[in-house]
Design a protein around this motif. Structure first.
Motif, PDB file in Angstrom:
ATOM      1  N   ARG A   6      -2.924  -7.540  -0.722  1.00 28.49           N
ATOM      2  CA  ARG A   6      -2.128  -8.112   0.362  1.00 28.49           C
ATOM      3  C   ARG A   6      -0.888  -7.270   0.601  1.00 28.49           C
ATOM      4  O   ARG A   6      -0.383  -6.605  -0.297  1.00 28.49           O
ATOM      5  N   ARG A   7      -0.423  -7.306   1.814  1.00 33.31           N
ATOM      6  CA  ARG A   7       0.788  -6.583   2.203  1.00 33.31           C
ATOM      7  C   ARG A   7       1.985  -7.272   1.569  1.00 33.31           C
ATOM      8  O   ARG A   7       2.105  -8.488   1.604  1.00 33.31           O
ATOM      9  N   ASP A   9       5.711  -8.110   1.833  1.00 35.09           N
ATOM     10  CA  ASP A   9       6.719  -8.214   2.878  1.00 35.09           C
ATOM     11  C   ASP A   9       7.927  -7.340   2.564  1.00 35.09           C
ATOM     12  O   ASP A   9       8.416  -7.339   1.429  1.00 35.09           O
ATOM     13  N   CYS A  31       5.867   1.270   3.158  1.00 33.02           N
ATOM     14  CA  CYS A  31       4.591   1.913   3.476  1.00 33.02           C
ATOM     15  C   CYS A  31       4.792   2.731   4.755  1.00 33.02           C
ATOM     16  O   CYS A  31       5.458   2.287   5.694  1.00 33.02           O
ATOM     17  N   CYS A  34       2.635   0.359   7.627  1.00 29.36           N
ATOM     18  CA  CYS A  34       2.963  -1.027   7.993  1.00 29.36           C
ATOM     19  C   CYS A  34       4.373  -1.452   7.612  1.00 29.36           C
ATOM     20  O   CYS A  34       4.779  -2.558   7.939  1.00 29.36           O
ATOM     21  N   GLN A  35       5.085  -0.614   6.904  1.00 26.07           N
ATOM     22  CA  GLN A  35       6.436  -0.886   6.423  1.00 26.07           C
ATOM     23  C   GLN A  35       6.488  -1.939   5.317  1.00 26.07           C
ATOM     24  O   GLN A  35       7.559  -2.339   4.885  1.00 26.07           O
ATOM     25  N   GLY A  36       5.325  -2.416   4.848  1.00 29.49           N
ATOM     26  CA  GLY A  36       5.295  -3.291   3.678  1.00 29.49           C
ATOM     27  C   GLY A  36       5.702  -2.477   2.457  1.00 29.49           C
ATOM     28  O   GLY A  36       5.763  -1.250   2.501  1.00 29.49           O
ATOM     29  N   THR A  38       5.580  -0.645  -1.159  1.00 27.80           N
ATOM     30  CA  THR A  38       4.601   0.102  -1.949  1.00 27.80           C
ATOM     31  C   THR A  38       5.351   0.935  -2.986  1.00 27.80           C
ATOM     32  O   THR A  38       6.574   0.977  -2.987  1.00 27.80           O
ATOM     33  N   CYS A  49       0.395   1.846   1.507  1.00 29.59           N
ATOM     34  CA  CYS A  49       0.240   0.704   0.595  1.00 29.59           C
ATOM     35  C   CYS A  49      -1.233   0.374   0.345  1.00 29.59           C
ATOM     36  O   CYS A  49      -2.126   0.801   1.084  1.00 29.59           O
ATOM     37  N   ALA A  51      -2.808  -2.405   0.715  1.00 30.03           N
ATOM     38  CA  ALA A  51      -3.418  -3.208   1.779  1.00 30.03           C
ATOM     39  C   ALA A  51      -3.889  -2.320   2.924  1.00 30.03           C
ATOM     40  O   ALA A  51      -4.997  -2.504   3.447  1.00 30.03           O
ATOM     41  N   CYS A  52      -3.085  -1.344   3.325  1.00 28.22           N
ATOM     42  CA  CYS A  52      -3.484  -0.417   4.394  1.00 28.22           C
ATOM     43  C   CYS A  52      -4.663   0.444   3.953  1.00 28.22           C
ATOM     44  O   CYS A  52      -5.580   0.687   4.742  1.00 28.22           O
TER      45      CYS A  52
END
Length: 62
Positions: A6-7, A9, A31, A34-36, A38, A49, A51-52
């Protein structure tokens, strides 16, 4: 059961993200996609990340 990563936040506390990702808080960063959060810095750096990467792999296998 969905075991896909999962990403994380970007507003999450870096210490919490580090526990989830198994690294030091100073290694946490955004990331590139997605900017999440990592593991962005250090020897285990993952600029994209989990998730990506999982989404990319799923798209490639279809």
């Amino acid at each position: 059961m969905n075991d896909a990563p999962r990403r994380l936040d970007p507003t999450m506390d870096p210490k919490s993200a580090a526990i989830i990702l198994g690294c030091e808080p100073r290694q946490i960063g955004p990331c590139a996609r997605c900017q999440g959060l990592t593991i962005r810095y250090g020897g285990k750096a993952e600029p994209i990340c989990r998730a990506c990467r999982a989404a990319e792999n799923a798209a490639a296998s279809t």
